[in-house]
Design a protein around this motif. Structure first.
Motif, short mmCIF file in Angstrom:
data_model
loop_
_atom_site.label_atom_id
_atom_site.label_comp_id
_atom_site.label_asym_id
_atom_site.label_seq_id
_atom_site.Cartn_x
_atom_site.Cartn_y
_atom_site.Cartn_z
N PHE A 25 0.83 -1.20 0.00
CA PHE A 25 0.00 0.00 0.00
C PHE A 25 0.87 1.26 0.00
CE2 PHE A 25 -3.54 -2.46 2.44
CZ PHE A 25 -3.85 -3.14 1.27
N ASN A 26 1.92 1.24 0.79
CA ASN A 26 2.80 2.41 0.85
C ASN A 26 3.60 2.59 -0.44
OD1 ASN A 26 2.06 3.29 3.43
ND2 ASN A 26 3.55 1.97 4.44
N GLN A 27 4.08 1.48 -0.99
CA GLN A 27 4.85 1.54 -2.24
C GLN A 27 4.02 2.13 -3.38
OE1 GLN A 27 5.89 -2.54 -2.82
NE2 GLN A 27 7.56 -2.52 -1.31
N GLU A 28 2.75 1.78 -3.41
CA GLU A 28 1.88 2.17 -4.53
C GLU A 28 1.03 3.41 -4.22
OE1 GLU A 28 2.11 0.86 -7.43
OE2 GLU A 28 3.47 -0.78 -6.89
N ASN A 29 1.27 4.05 -3.06
CA ASN A 29 0.54 5.27 -2.70
C ASN A 29 -0.97 5.09 -2.76
OD1 ASN A 29 2.88 6.95 -2.28
ND2 ASN A 29 3.13 6.99 -4.51
N VAL A 30 -1.43 3.99 -2.18
CA VAL A 30 -2.87 3.73 -2.12
C VAL A 30 -3.53 4.81 -1.27
CG1 VAL A 30 -4.59 2.13 -1.16
CG2 VAL A 30 -2.68 1.25 -2.50
N TYR A 31 -4.74 5.22 -1.70
CA TYR A 31 -5.48 6.25 -0.96
C TYR A 31 -6.40 5.59 0.07
CZ TYR A 31 -8.93 9.79 0.18
OH TYR A 31 -9.76 10.63 0.86
N ILE A 203 -35.80 14.91 9.40
CA ILE A 203 -35.35 14.60 8.04
C ILE A 203 -33.84 14.68 8.04
CG2 ILE A 203 -35.34 15.27 5.61
CD1 ILE A 203 -38.11 16.50 6.03
N VAL A 204 -33.19 13.60 7.65
CA VAL A 204 -31.74 13.56 7.56
C VAL A 204 -31.38 13.32 6.10
CG1 VAL A 204 -29.62 12.58 8.49
CG2 VAL A 204 -31.72 12.49 9.84
N THR A 205 -30.48 14.14 5.58
CA THR A 205 -30.13 13.98 4.17
C THR A 205 -28.64 14.15 3.94
OG1 THR A 205 -30.61 14.73 1.90
CG2 THR A 205 -30.60 16.42 3.63
N ASN A 206 -28.09 13.21 3.23
CA ASN A 206 -26.70 13.27 2.77
C ASN A 206 -26.74 13.14 1.25
OD1 ASN A 206 -23.94 13.16 2.45
ND2 ASN A 206 -23.72 11.08 3.21
N PRO A 207 -27.17 14.21 0.58
CA PRO A 207 -27.35 14.13 -0.87
C PRO A 207 -26.02 14.21 -1.60
CG PRO A 207 -27.72 16.36 -0.15
CD PRO A 207 -27.45 15.55 1.10
N PRO A 208 -25.98 13.91 -2.89
CA PRO A 208 -24.79 14.20 -3.68
C PRO A 208 -24.44 15.68 -3.54
CG PRO A 208 -26.35 12.89 -4.95
CD PRO A 208 -27.07 13.32 -3.71
N TYR A 209 -23.16 15.98 -3.27
CA TYR A 209 -22.81 17.40 -3.07
C TYR A 209 -21.41 17.77 -3.57
CZ TYR A 209 -20.51 15.55 1.17
OH TYR A 209 -19.73 14.82 2.05
N VAL A 210 -20.76 16.87 -4.28
CA VAL A 210 -19.40 17.16 -4.75
C VAL A 210 -19.48 18.02 -6.00
CG1 VAL A 210 -17.22 16.18 -5.53
CG2 VAL A 210 -18.60 14.97 -3.81
N ASP A 211 -18.74 19.13 -6.01
CA ASP A 211 -18.79 19.99 -7.20
C ASP A 211 -17.98 19.37 -8.34
OD1 ASP A 211 -15.99 20.87 -7.18
OD2 ASP A 211 -16.52 22.19 -5.52
N HIS A 212 -18.17 19.89 -9.53
CA HIS A 212 -17.60 19.29 -10.74
C HIS A 212 -16.08 19.21 -10.65
CE1 HIS A 212 -17.29 18.12 -14.94
NE2 HIS A 212 -16.38 19.06 -15.11
N ALA A 213 -15.44 20.28 -10.17
CA ALA A 213 -13.98 20.31 -10.12
C ALA A 213 -13.45 19.25 -9.15
CB ALA A 213 -13.49 21.69 -9.71
N ASP A 214 -14.06 19.15 -7.98
CA ASP A 214 -13.61 18.16 -6.99
C ASP A 214 -13.84 16.74 -7.51
OD1 ASP A 214 -12.70 20.00 -5.23
OD2 ASP A 214 -14.33 19.80 -3.78
N GLU A 216 -13.76 15.64 -10.52
CA GLU A 216 -12.75 15.29 -11.52
C GLU A 216 -11.40 14.99 -10.89
OE1 GLU A 216 -13.10 14.92 -14.95
OE2 GLU A 216 -15.20 14.91 -14.36
N SER A 217 -11.11 15.61 -9.74
CA SER A 217 -9.78 15.49 -9.15
C SER A 217 -9.69 14.48 -8.02
CB SER A 217 -9.32 16.86 -8.63
OG SER A 217 -10.18 17.31 -7.59
N MET A 218 -10.79 13.78 -7.72
CA MET A 218 -10.78 12.84 -6.61
C MET A 218 -9.88 11.64 -6.90
SD MET A 218 -14.81 12.87 -5.55
CE MET A 218 -14.84 12.64 -3.78
N PRO A 219 -9.32 11.01 -5.84
CA PRO A 219 -8.51 9.81 -6.04
C PRO A 219 -9.30 8.71 -6.75
CG PRO A 219 -8.21 10.66 -3.82
CD PRO A 219 -9.33 11.46 -4.44
N ALA A 220 -8.56 7.79 -7.36
CA ALA A 220 -9.18 6.75 -8.19
C ALA A 220 -10.21 5.92 -7.43
CB ALA A 220 -8.09 5.84 -8.76
N GLU A 221 -10.00 5.75 -6.11
CA GLU A 221 -10.93 4.95 -5.32
C GLU A 221 -12.36 5.47 -5.43
OE1 GLU A 221 -7.02 3.76 -3.58
OE2 GLU A 221 -7.88 5.57 -4.46
#
Length: 309
Positions: A25-31, A203-214, A216-221
């Motif tokens: 995991f460390n060698q391959e920089n796993v997120y 009412i509890v809500t955790n809706p989709p909230y990631v903006d377009h820029a974030d 696109e730049s998120m780790p592969a996971e």
């Protein structure tokens, strides 16, 4: 280590394979960010799962020798995690949330919301110790938030609402796993459409909230998770705006809305500069969770419903 000899012939114990996983995991920089935050915890969870060893019993078994079949299975999981960047819960098929173990797969978001801390605390002091008989988990995905609410609020009925039929299939499996069919319902709906006429104390809500820029730049996971459960327009707030506009109509007079927007909290305040948002502080980390009473939602509805500039 002899490069000409297969790894499974050079490593034998649980301890060996945990150490090997940490190195890989460390060698391959796993997120890390889907249940653990470091290589050692990730390695322990993955190796124990691959070897069929219950979590919590590893201290007595660290020096136990694995069979050849177990070694090969564990190594395959480690390499799958490294090479394909598949998050740990998708490899194990399970994830912890609010002290409960849920089924997860790539049809649903992996639970990691700080709202878990609120659930365990009974949403106090925000609910003012009032009895709760009806709860809505809006944008429920696999149902972790709503089912955890049902676990901690033993007298409450809970509706899980999501637009994704695939996600609700997982939610139904979790409902059955916790034997909550008598109190928890899964409803396919575009936000409040499918619960017209109903009102909830919470009412509890955790809706989709990631903006377009974030997004696109998120780790592969993160790209193994359903994109529809992450992104919501350029600023990540398309669904949140609709929820803020409509939620008051579905709350009892003493009702409470709790919503998560994560890093988009800055954009939300910028979108509604005249609305005083109340943001919750968490002891275990996390941010971007707001709370509104029904009265507050009604008071600020003109701002929420005003056309965007």
């Amino acid at each position: 280590m002899d490069s000409n000899t297969p790894v499974y012939q050079q490593l034998s114990t649980l301890r060996d394979y945990i150490r090997w996983a940490v190195s890989r995991f460390n060698q391959e920089n796993v997120y890390f960010g889907h249940g653990t935050d470091n290589a050692l915890d990730e390695a322990v969870a993955l190796v124990l799962f691959g070897a069929g060893v219950p979590v919590g019993s590893e201290a007595q078994l660290l020096d136990a020798t694995l069979t050849v079949a177990e070694r090969i299975a564990v190594l395959a999981l480690i390499e799958k995690r490294v090479q394909e960047r598949i998050p740990l819960p998708y490899l194990t098929g399970e994830a912890w949330f609010a002290g409960l173990l849920f089924k997860v797969d790539n049809r649903v978001l992996i639970p990691r919301s700080p709202i878990a801390e609120l659930i365990e605390a009974g949403f106090e002091p925000w609910l003012h110790y009032q009895p709760v008989s009806a709860i809505l988990d809006l944008c429920s995905g696999g149902g972790c938030i709503g089912i955890a609410c049902a676990h901690y609020f033993e007298e409450a009925s809970v509706d899980l609402v999501d637009l994704s039929a695939a996600a609700l299939t997982v939610a139904k499996e979790n409902i059955q796993q916790f034997e909550l069919q008598h109190r928890v319902s899964a409803i396919e709906s575009d936000l409040f459409t499918g619960v017209a006429g109903r009102q909830y104390q919470l009412i509890v809500t955790n809706p989709p909230y990631v903006d377009h820029a974030d997004l696109e730049s998120m780790p592969a996971e993160y790209h193994h998770e359903p994109a529809s459960a992450l992104g919501s327009g350029d600023d990540g707030l398309d669904l949140t705006r609709r929820i803020l506009q409509q939620a008051a109509d579905f709350l009892t007079d003493d009702g409470l809305l709790v919503g998560e927007v994560g890093n988009s909290c800055v954009a939300l305040e910028q979108a509604f500069p005249d609305v005083p948002f109340t943001w919750i502080d968490f002891e275990r980390g996390g941010h971007g969770v707001f709370v509104f009473s029904k009265a507050e939602l009604q008071r600020y509805r003109p701002y929420f419903t005003a056309p965007s500039l």
